[in-house]
Every structure is written in structure tokens, then in C-alpha cells.
Design a protein around this motif. Structure first.
Motif, PDB file in Angstrom:
ATOM      1  N   LEU A 277      -8.393 -11.093   0.475  1.00  0.00           N
ATOM      2  CA  LEU A 277      -7.291 -10.205   0.675  1.00  0.00           C
ATOM      3  C   LEU A 277      -6.905 -10.161   1.650  1.00  0.00           C
ATOM      4  O   LEU A 277      -6.880  -9.769   3.228  1.00  0.00           O
TER       5      LEU A 277
ATOM      6  N   GLN B 219      -3.473 -11.062  -1.867  1.00  0.00           N
ATOM      7  CA  GLN B 219      -4.540 -10.459  -2.101  1.00  0.00           C
ATOM      8  C   GLN B 219      -4.963 -12.305  -3.634  1.00  0.00           C
ATOM      9  O   GLN B 219      -4.029 -12.784  -4.342  1.00  0.00           O
TER      10      GLN B 219
ATOM     11  N   PHE C 235       0.677  -1.675   0.149  1.00  0.00           N
ATOM     12  CA  PHE C 235      -0.171   0.078   0.210  1.00  0.00           C
ATOM     13  C   PHE C 235       0.581   1.054   0.023  1.00  0.00           C
ATOM     14  O   PHE C 235       1.974   1.681   0.606  1.00  0.00           O
TER      15      PHE C 235
ATOM     16  N   PHE D  17     -18.285  -5.840  -6.519  1.00  0.00           N
ATOM     17  CA  PHE D  17     -18.807  -6.245  -7.915  1.00  0.00           C
ATOM     18  C   PHE D  17     -17.986  -7.851  -8.196  1.00  0.00           C
ATOM     19  O   PHE D  17     -17.938  -7.931  -8.979  1.00  0.00           O
ATOM     20  N   ASN D  18     -16.895  -8.473  -7.389  1.00  0.00           N
ATOM     21  CA  ASN D  18     -16.520 -10.186  -7.399  1.00  0.00           C
ATOM     22  C   ASN D  18     -17.473 -10.612  -7.216  1.00  0.00           C
ATOM     23  O   ASN D  18     -17.619 -11.746  -8.469  1.00  0.00           O
TER      24      ASN D  18
ATOM     25  N   ARG E 272      -3.455   3.179  -5.480  1.00  0.00           N
ATOM     26  CA  ARG E 272      -3.650   2.902  -3.955  1.00  0.00           C
ATOM     27  C   ARG E 272      -2.249   2.009  -3.581  1.00  0.00           C
ATOM     28  O   ARG E 272      -2.216   1.584  -2.054  1.00  0.00           O
ATOM     29  N   HIS E 273      -1.221   1.268  -4.165  1.00  0.00           N
ATOM     30  CA  HIS E 273      -0.746   0.337  -3.875  1.00  0.00           C
ATOM     31  C   HIS E 273       0.675   0.000  -5.591  1.00  0.00           C
ATOM     32  O   HIS E 273       0.269   1.658  -6.240  1.00  0.00           O
TER      33      HIS E 273
ATOM     34  N   LEU F 107      -7.106 -14.685  -5.866  1.00  0.00           N
ATOM     35  CA  LEU F 107      -8.634 -13.823  -6.365  1.00  0.00           C
ATOM     36  C   LEU F 107      -8.878 -15.166  -7.497  1.00  0.00           C
ATOM     37  O   LEU F 107      -8.366 -16.347  -8.601  1.00  0.00           O
TER      38      LEU F 107
ATOM     39  N   VAL G  61      -0.140  -5.986   1.062  1.00  0.00           N
ATOM     40  CA  VAL G  61      -1.088  -7.043   0.191  1.00  0.00           C
ATOM     41  C   VAL G  61      -0.840  -8.573   0.236  1.00  0.00           C
ATOM     42  O   VAL G  61       0.262  -8.807  -0.779  1.00  0.00           O
TER      43      VAL G  61
ATOM     44  N   SER H 158      -6.830  -4.164 -13.775  1.00  0.00           N
ATOM     45  CA  SER H 158      -7.597  -2.881 -13.326  1.00  0.00           C
ATOM     46  C   SER H 158      -6.683  -2.960 -11.850  1.00  0.00           C
ATOM     47  O   SER H 158      -6.634  -1.565 -11.300  1.00  0.00           O
TER      48      SER H 158
ATOM     49  N   ASP I  59      -3.110   0.044 -10.101  1.00  0.00           N
ATOM     50  CA  ASP I  59      -4.245   1.036  -9.248  1.00  0.00           C
ATOM     51  C   ASP I  59      -3.329   2.394  -8.582  1.00  0.00           C
ATOM     52  O   ASP I  59      -2.297   1.422  -8.011  1.00  0.00           O
TER      53      ASP I  59
ATOM     54  N   LEU J 279      -9.551  -8.321 -14.551  1.00  0.00           N
ATOM     55  CA  LEU J 279     -10.536  -7.213 -12.595  1.00  0.00           C
ATOM     56  C   LEU J 279      -8.598  -7.113 -12.190  1.00  0.00           C
ATOM     57  O   LEU J 279      -8.050  -5.978 -12.330  1.00  0.00           O
TER      58      LEU J 279
HETATM   59  C1  LIG Z   1      -5.196  -4.427  -2.750  1.00  0.00           C
HETATM   60  C2  LIG Z   1      -5.958  -3.857  -3.670  1.00  0.00           C
HETATM   61  C3  LIG Z   1      -7.323  -5.523  -4.257  1.00  0.00           C
HETATM   62  C4  LIG Z   1      -8.237  -3.955  -4.725  1.00  0.00           C
HETATM   63  N1  LIG Z   1      -9.320  -5.427  -4.674  1.00  0.00           N
HETATM   64  C5  LIG Z   1     -10.267  -5.704  -5.853  1.00  0.00           C
HETATM   65  C6  LIG Z   1     -11.109  -6.694  -5.616  1.00  0.00           C
HETATM   66  O1  LIG Z   1     -10.896  -7.572  -5.530  1.00  0.00           O
HETATM   67  N2  LIG Z   1     -11.889  -6.297  -6.714  1.00  0.00           N
HETATM   68  C7  LIG Z   1     -12.064  -5.239  -7.057  1.00  0.00           C
HETATM   69  O2  LIG Z   1     -13.486  -5.036  -7.786  1.00  0.00           O
HETATM   70  N3  LIG Z   1     -11.712  -3.887  -6.877  1.00  0.00           N
HETATM   71  C8  LIG Z   1     -10.181  -4.207  -6.309  1.00  0.00           C
HETATM   72  N4  LIG Z   1      -9.482  -3.308  -6.253  1.00  0.00           N
HETATM   73  C9  LIG Z   1      -9.796  -2.311  -6.559  1.00  0.00           C
HETATM   74  C10 LIG Z   1      -9.890  -1.867  -8.585  1.00  0.00           C
HETATM   75  O3  LIG Z   1      -7.870  -1.988  -8.535  1.00  0.00           O
HETATM   76  C11 LIG Z   1     -10.323  -0.876  -8.909  1.00  0.00           C
HETATM   77  O4  LIG Z   1     -10.269   0.461  -8.504  1.00  0.00           O
HETATM   78  C12 LIG Z   1     -11.875  -1.244  -9.696  1.00  0.00           C
HETATM   79  O5  LIG Z   1     -11.341  -2.520 -10.036  1.00  0.00           O
HETATM   80  C13 LIG Z   1     -12.576  -0.093  -9.896  1.00  0.00           C
HETATM   81  O6  LIG Z   1     -12.315  -0.002 -11.222  1.00  0.00           O
HETATM   82  P1  LIG Z   1     -12.140   0.989 -12.702  1.00  0.00           P
HETATM   83  O7  LIG Z   1     -12.111   2.513 -12.095  1.00  0.00           O
HETATM   84  O8  LIG Z   1     -11.543   0.440 -13.617  1.00  0.00           O
HETATM   85  O9  LIG Z   1     -13.565   0.737 -12.798  1.00  0.00           O
HETATM   86  C14 LIG Z   1      -8.487  -2.895  -5.581  1.00  0.00           C
HETATM   87  C15 LIG Z   1      -7.205  -2.392  -5.078  1.00  0.00           C
HETATM   88  C16 LIG Z   1      -6.376  -2.090  -4.445  1.00  0.00           C
HETATM   89  C17 LIG Z   1      -5.580  -1.301  -4.103  1.00  0.00           C
END
Ligand SMILES: Cc1cc2nc3c(=O)[nH]c(=O)nc-3n(C[C@H](O)[C@H](O)[C@H](O)COP(=O)(O)O)c2cc1C
Length: 109
Positions: A43, A52, A14, A33-34, A73-74, A54, A50, A67, A71, A64
Motif C-alpha cells: 500500500l 495498492q 483518501f 486479514f490478507n 475512507r477513499h 494486491l 493511494v 470491499s 470503502d 477483497l
Molecule cells: C486504501 C485502502 C486499502 C485497503 N486495503 C485493505 C487490504 O489490503 N486488506 C483488507 O483486509 N482491507 C483493506 N482495506 C479495508 C477494506 O476496505 C475493508 O474495510 C475491510 O476489508 C473490511 O471489510 P468489511 O467491513 O466489509 O468486512 C483497505 C481500505 C482502504 C481505504
């Protein structure tokens, strides 16, 4: 028809500014979402680290993960294992936040 299921495991770290509230929000959104995507897993969080897992239909899990990889945030998202599976191991868990030790206990059970 048999589903093309995979289990993907990654680790990441993170960003330092992440808070517990941010993480709870993230997990709540991820869980709904999942569920809609047929993805289960866990998680596990230990301070800023972290891990995770899936599991679900290959195309859904791969989309996923792309995506998650982008992200902000990490960081240092590192895929450590991806394998085809016949059945889900974490079906009963949904997508929940756990301590790292719970994964070890589950893996050895
Ligand atoms: C550590 C971590 C784990 C994540 N796990 C999931 C997850 O299991 N399912 C999910 O829908 N988003 C998860 N996210 C968020 C996704 O990265 C992302 O924000 C979300 O899929 C929405 O994507 P979008 O904004 O492109 O639609 C996670 C984010 C982080 C930082």
C-alpha cells in the motif's frame, strides 16, 4: 495443484479527513486479514494518493477488492492493471505501508 494467482493494482484518493492514525489502523487490520487469505502486496501512499498492489488467489483478491471499492475512507478507486501471475513479487513485503518511490524502485529492480 497450481494456484490461480492474480495481481491487481489500483489507485485511489483518501478522503480529506483521514489521519495517519486511521491509516496505521487500516494497514494493521489489512495485514492480518490478507495474511489469512494468502494475499500479499503493498500500500503506497503519497499525501492523499493511494496505489495498492494486491496479489494472491483470484477469488480472494477479487472479493477483497470489491470491499475496498466500497470503502468510504477513499474515493475514485480506479483499477489500473489486473493480470494472472505465476509467482508473487511482493511475497516478502506482506501488506506494508510504503512510500510511492519504493514501488518504482522495486519495479525497476
Ligand atoms: C486504501 C485502502 C486499502 C485497503 N486495503 C485493505 C487490504 O489490503 N486488506 C483488507 O483486509 N482491507 C483493506 N482495506 C479495508 C477494506 O476496505 C475493508 O474495510 C475491510 O476489508 C473490511 O471489510 P468489511 O467491513 O466489509 O468486512 C483497505 C481500505 C482502504 C481505504
Amino acid at each position: 495443484m497450481t494456484e490461480n494467482l492474480i495481481r491487481l493494482t489500483y489507485v485511489s484518493t483518501f478522503q480529506p479527513d483521514i489521519t495517519d492514525t486511521n491509516i496505521d489502523d487500516l494497514v494493521a487490520k489489512a495485514a492480518s486479514f490478507n495474511q489469512a487469505q494468502g494475499i500479499t502486496g503493498v500500500l503506497a501512499i503519497d499525501k492523499d494518493r493511494v496505489c495498492q498492489i494486491l496479489e494472491g488467489p483470484k477469488d480472494h483478491v477479487e472479493r477483497l477488492f470489491r470491499s475496498i471499492q466500497s470503502d468510504r475512507r477513499h474515493h475514485t478507486v480506479t483499477e489500473i492493471d489486473t493480470r494472472p501471475i505465476d509467482t508473487k513479487s511482493f511475497e516478502a513485503w506482506g501488506m506494508v505501508r510504503r512510500d510511492m518511490i519504493d514501488i518504482v524502485i522495486h519495479a525497476l529492480a
